[in-house]
Design a protein around this motif. Structure first.
Motif, PDB file in Angstrom:
ATOM      1  N   GLU A   1       0.827  -1.209   0.000  1.00 48.01           N
ATOM      2  CA  GLU A   1       0.000   0.000   0.000  1.00 48.01           C
ATOM      3  C   GLU A   1       0.861   1.259   0.000  1.00 48.01           C
ATOM      4  N   ALA A   2       1.918   1.269   0.790  1.00 44.03           N
ATOM      5  CA  ALA A   2       2.821   2.426   0.816  1.00 44.03           C
ATOM      6  C   ALA A   2       3.473   2.625  -0.548  1.00 44.03           C
ATOM      7  N   LEU A   3       3.858   1.533  -1.159  1.00 42.92           N
ATOM      8  CA  LEU A   3       4.463   1.586  -2.489  1.00 42.92           C
ATOM      9  C   LEU A   3       3.486   2.184  -3.499  1.00 42.92           C
ATOM     10  N   LEU A   4       2.236   1.751  -3.447  1.00 44.67           N
ATOM     11  CA  LEU A   4       1.234   2.260  -4.382  1.00 44.67           C
ATOM     12  C   LEU A   4       0.994   3.756  -4.200  1.00 44.67           C
ATOM     13  N   LEU A   5       1.116   4.220  -2.973  1.00 43.41           N
ATOM     14  CA  LEU A   5       0.851   5.638  -2.691  1.00 43.41           C
ATOM     15  C   LEU A   5       2.049   6.543  -2.958  1.00 43.41           C
ATOM     16  N   THR A   6       3.255   6.012  -2.862  1.00 40.06           N
ATOM     17  CA  THR A   6       4.427   6.887  -2.902  1.00 40.06           C
ATOM     18  C   THR A   6       5.355   6.694  -4.096  1.00 40.06           C
ATOM     19  N   CYS A   7       5.212   5.630  -4.842  1.00 44.17           N
ATOM     20  CA  CYS A   7       6.168   5.349  -5.923  1.00 44.17           C
ATOM     21  C   CYS A   7       5.532   5.484  -7.299  1.00 44.17           C
ATOM     22  N   ASN A   8       6.394   5.742  -8.278  1.00 43.96           N
ATOM     23  CA  ASN A   8       5.906   5.814  -9.650  1.00 43.96           C
ATOM     24  C   ASN A   8       5.717   4.404 -10.213  1.00 43.96           C
ATOM     25  N   SER A   9       5.164   4.317 -11.392  1.00 41.83           N
ATOM     26  CA  SER A   9       4.819   3.010 -11.954  1.00 41.83           C
ATOM     27  C   SER A   9       6.043   2.139 -12.219  1.00 41.83           C
ATOM     28  N   GLU A  10       7.165   2.731 -12.593  1.00 41.62           N
ATOM     29  CA  GLU A  10       8.373   1.932 -12.815  1.00 41.62           C
ATOM     30  C   GLU A  10       8.853   1.291 -11.516  1.00 41.62           C
ATOM     31  N   ALA A  11       8.837   2.046 -10.437  1.00 42.30           N
ATOM     32  CA  ALA A  11       9.246   1.498  -9.134  1.00 42.30           C
ATOM     33  C   ALA A  11       8.287   0.405  -8.685  1.00 42.30           C
ATOM     34  N   ARG A  12       6.999   0.577  -8.963  1.00 37.67           N
ATOM     35  CA  ARG A  12       6.023  -0.459  -8.606  1.00 37.67           C
ATOM     36  C   ARG A  12       6.259  -1.738  -9.406  1.00 37.67           C
ATOM     37  N   TYR A  13       6.603  -1.588 -10.687  1.00 38.05           N
ATOM     38  CA  TYR A  13       6.905  -2.767 -11.504  1.00 38.05           C
ATOM     39  C   TYR A  13       8.164  -3.459 -10.991  1.00 38.05           C
TER      40      TYR A  13
END
Length: 88
Positions: free
Chosen positions: A37-49
């Motif tokens: 959840e923190a990743l989804l809120l704070t990171c861009n799509s490349e970081a999420r991938y």
């Protein structure tokens, strides 16, 4: 693998030490969800991938890409573009 709740309850009564294991698994699942959840809120799509590649790589082989894209909160086109960019 799924275990029916009534089976866990019955086994927990027979083996009290099972409760400690269940508590640990529950904590791990909650921490993993919090991290995501923190990743989804704070990171861009490349970081999420990249996170998906590092932590959930098995999903890439088992889930169709158009469905998998929603997991890191992307549309299928963005997911495909980032995937292609990082594989080059």
């Amino acid at each position: 693998m799924a275990v029916p709740r009534h089976t866990l309850t019955r086994q927990r009564e027979r083996f009290p030490q099972l409760q400690g294991m269940l508590d640990k698994v529950t904590r791990e699942i909650m921490l993993r969800n919090e991290t995501r959840e923190a990743l989804l809120l704070t990171c861009n799509s490349e970081a999420r991938y990249r996170w998906l590649l590092e932590h959930e790589a098995w999903l890439l082989a088992q889930v169709p890409q158009y469905q998998l894209a929603s997991y890191p909160s992307m549309d299928a086109v963005s997911f495909s573009r980032i995937k292609r960019k990082l594989s080059d």
